[in-house]
Scaffold this motif. Structure first.
Motif, short mmCIF file in Angstrom:
data_model
loop_
_atom_site.label_atom_id
_atom_site.label_comp_id
_atom_site.label_asym_id
_atom_site.label_seq_id
_atom_site.Cartn_x
_atom_site.Cartn_y
_atom_site.Cartn_z
N ASP A 142 15.48 6.20 -14.55
CA ASP A 142 15.65 6.94 -13.14
C ASP A 142 14.72 7.84 -13.07
N ALA A 143 14.28 8.90 -14.08
CA ALA A 143 13.34 9.96 -14.06
C ALA A 143 11.93 9.30 -13.79
N MET A 144 11.79 8.14 -14.39
CA MET A 144 10.50 7.69 -14.32
C MET A 144 10.21 7.20 -12.90
N GLY A 145 11.15 6.37 -12.38
CA GLY A 145 11.06 5.54 -11.01
C GLY A 145 10.94 6.63 -10.02
N TYR A 146 11.62 7.81 -10.20
CA TYR A 146 11.93 8.98 -9.06
C TYR A 146 10.53 9.50 -8.70
N THR A 147 9.50 9.49 -9.56
CA THR A 147 8.22 9.58 -9.10
C THR A 147 7.34 9.05 -7.76
N VAL A 148 7.86 7.75 -8.17
CA VAL A 148 7.09 6.83 -7.11
C VAL A 148 7.89 5.91 -6.48
N ASP A 149 9.23 6.49 -6.25
CA ASP A 149 10.27 5.71 -5.29
C ASP A 149 9.93 5.50 -4.02
N SER A 150 10.11 4.36 -3.72
CA SER A 150 9.61 3.89 -2.25
C SER A 150 8.30 3.99 -1.64
N ARG A 151 7.70 4.37 -2.49
CA ARG A 151 6.10 4.37 -2.33
C ARG A 151 5.37 2.96 -2.55
N SER A 152 4.33 2.62 -1.74
CA SER A 152 3.73 1.19 -1.91
C SER A 152 3.19 1.08 -3.12
N LEU A 153 2.68 -0.07 -3.57
CA LEU A 153 2.12 -0.35 -5.00
C LEU A 153 0.75 0.23 -4.79
N ALA A 154 0.06 0.22 -3.64
CA ALA A 154 -1.37 0.43 -3.18
C ALA A 154 -1.36 1.86 -3.44
N GLU A 155 -0.22 2.86 -2.84
CA GLU A 155 -0.32 4.05 -3.13
C GLU A 155 0.16 4.67 -4.53
N ILE A 156 0.90 3.78 -5.29
CA ILE A 156 0.79 4.20 -6.71
C ILE A 156 -0.18 4.17 -7.54
N ARG A 157 -0.89 2.91 -7.19
CA ARG A 157 -2.31 2.72 -7.93
C ARG A 157 -3.29 3.24 -7.43
N GLU A 158 -3.22 4.09 -6.37
CA GLU A 158 -4.39 5.03 -5.86
C GLU A 158 -4.00 6.42 -6.56
N ASP A 159 -2.94 6.67 -6.92
CA ASP A 159 -2.57 7.99 -7.57
C ASP A 159 -2.59 7.87 -8.98
N TYR A 160 -2.19 6.91 -9.67
CA TYR A 160 -1.98 6.79 -11.10
C TYR A 160 -3.05 5.64 -11.77
N GLY A 161 -3.89 5.00 -11.34
CA GLY A 161 -4.88 4.12 -11.63
C GLY A 161 -4.22 2.70 -11.40
N PRO A 162 -5.33 1.52 -11.60
CA PRO A 162 -5.26 0.07 -11.57
C PRO A 162 -3.73 -0.28 -12.23
#
Length: 370
Positions: free
Chosen positions: A19-39
């Motif tokens: 829950d805590a790990m997923g909360y950071t990126v919840d409902s964000r697109s995969l492209a947005e996650i990679r943009e912020d945290y790397g490939p």
């Protein structure tokens, strides 16, 4: 069937980690996650003031445990009790009250309302919160037979994790647990797809917690077979749920597909898709908690929900001792969840005919922690 306290603790702590790990990126697109945290996406916690923040997925699972223990305590100590789902509904309403800074009831039945670490305001489904905050006399909560809405999201899905942990063959049949899992989700989410997923998750957690060394793949198969037999004749959505989870199992066997590709294909938006995503993450992670968590949260869907469900299943399977310490040490409500897991494991130590008296249990489950 072998059951251990380690599995109970692992289940609730694993749920909170995902829950805590997923909360950071919840409902964000995969492209947005990679943009912020790397490939490779998010590879661990994104801490706030040194802590990993949990959300309502952990909170309502904890309050559901509190409600179930309240019910069994009243039954053993007073010789009478309402159906278990009534106590879960009461506990969830108290959780909803804890999310408000105003109009809180003077008396509470759940000791968890006194624990700030489990009541912080991080609700992932405001429609669920609204349903739980209405006047219970004028707006009773839903049931599978009389749903109050058509919500299909995963907002209350983790209550079924608590139901699965509550299973004890000396207390009830597994079929009763399946139906109770459906009932607890139906309190706030009236779509058959949502509450049938609750039934499936409760069944799967009860199997994994009591037979952690058995094949997870076979546990999933047993769950799907049971759902078809028990709910298929009444709900056509049963087959949609089973097909989604079966697809996740099949995709986990295809090593040519990247996990992120599969998770995007599964979507992970409604409750059934969340369970499918969690099953895929557990299977494709090969028993490695860290790897499964990374798979569970890196996608464009409900990352916190998938992480919570996958974490609960893996935690019940691996036990607390197998969870990486760098995940557990940052969880603010870790001690509360351990205490709650121990209470779920041991059950009420008293009954109306016994001379044994447990002051701490009496305080928590008969006097609301006061």
């Amino acid at each position: 069937m072998r059951v251990s306290r380690d599995a109970y603790r692992g289940c609730l702590l694993g749920l909170a980690v995902g829950d805590a790990m997923g909360y950071t990126v919840d409902s964000r697109s995969l492209a947005e996650i990679r943009e912020d945290y790397g490939p490779n996406g998010l590879l661990g916690y994104d801490l706030v003031n040194g802590y990993a923040e949990i959300t309502s997925y952990t909170q309502i699972a904890a309050f559901a445990c509190n409600g179930l223990l309240l019910g069994i305590t009243r039954g053993q100590m007073k010789g009478q009790m309402a159906p278990y789902v009534k106590y879960v509904g009461l506990a969830l309403r108290e959780w909803a009250a804890s999310q408000r800074a105003w109009d809180r009831p003077e008396r509470s039945f759940c000791w968890l309302v006194t624990q700030r670490s489990i009541c912080q305001r991080h609700c992932m489904d405001t429609r669920m919160l609204e349903a739980l905050s209405r006047d219970p006399k004028r707006c009773p909560l839903g049931t599978p037979g009389e749903p109050k809405n058509r919500f299909a999201g995963p907002g209350s899905l983790t209550t079924a994790v608590s139901v699965g942990l509550f299973f004890d063959p000396e207390r009830m049949r597994r079929g009763e647990i399946d139906f109770l899992g459906a009932e607890t989700v139906a309190l706030t989410h009236g779509s058959p797809l949502a509450f049938l997923t609750g039934a499936a998750l409760a069944h799967l957690v009860s199997r994994v917690a009591r037979t952690p060394n058995a094949s997870f793949r076979l546990a999933v198969k047993d769950t799907l077979d049971t759902m078809r037999a028990r709910f298929g004749p009444s709900y056509s959505q049963t087959y949609e749920l089973c097909n989604l989870v079966s697809q996740a199992v099949q995709l986990s066997e295809n090593n040519a597909l990247a996990p992120t590709t599969v998770m995007e294909r599964l979507r992970c938006e409604n409750a059934a898709e969340v369970l499918a995503g969690a099953v895929y993450a557990v299977l494709s992670g090969g028993g490695d908690f860290d790897r499964s968590m990374i798979i569970a949260v890196n996608h464009s869907g409900r990352s916190a929900a998938v992480g919570a469900v996958a974490g609960a299943l893996l935690g019940a399977r691996l036990g607390e001792e197998s969870l990486p310490s760098f995940y557990i040490d940052c969880l603010e409500p870790g001690d509360v969840l351990r205490e709650l897991a121990d209470d779920m494991f041991h059950g009420c130590p008293m009954d109306m005919h016994s001379r044994l008296f447990d002051l701490d249990w009496d305080r928590k489950y008969l006097h609301g922690g006061r």
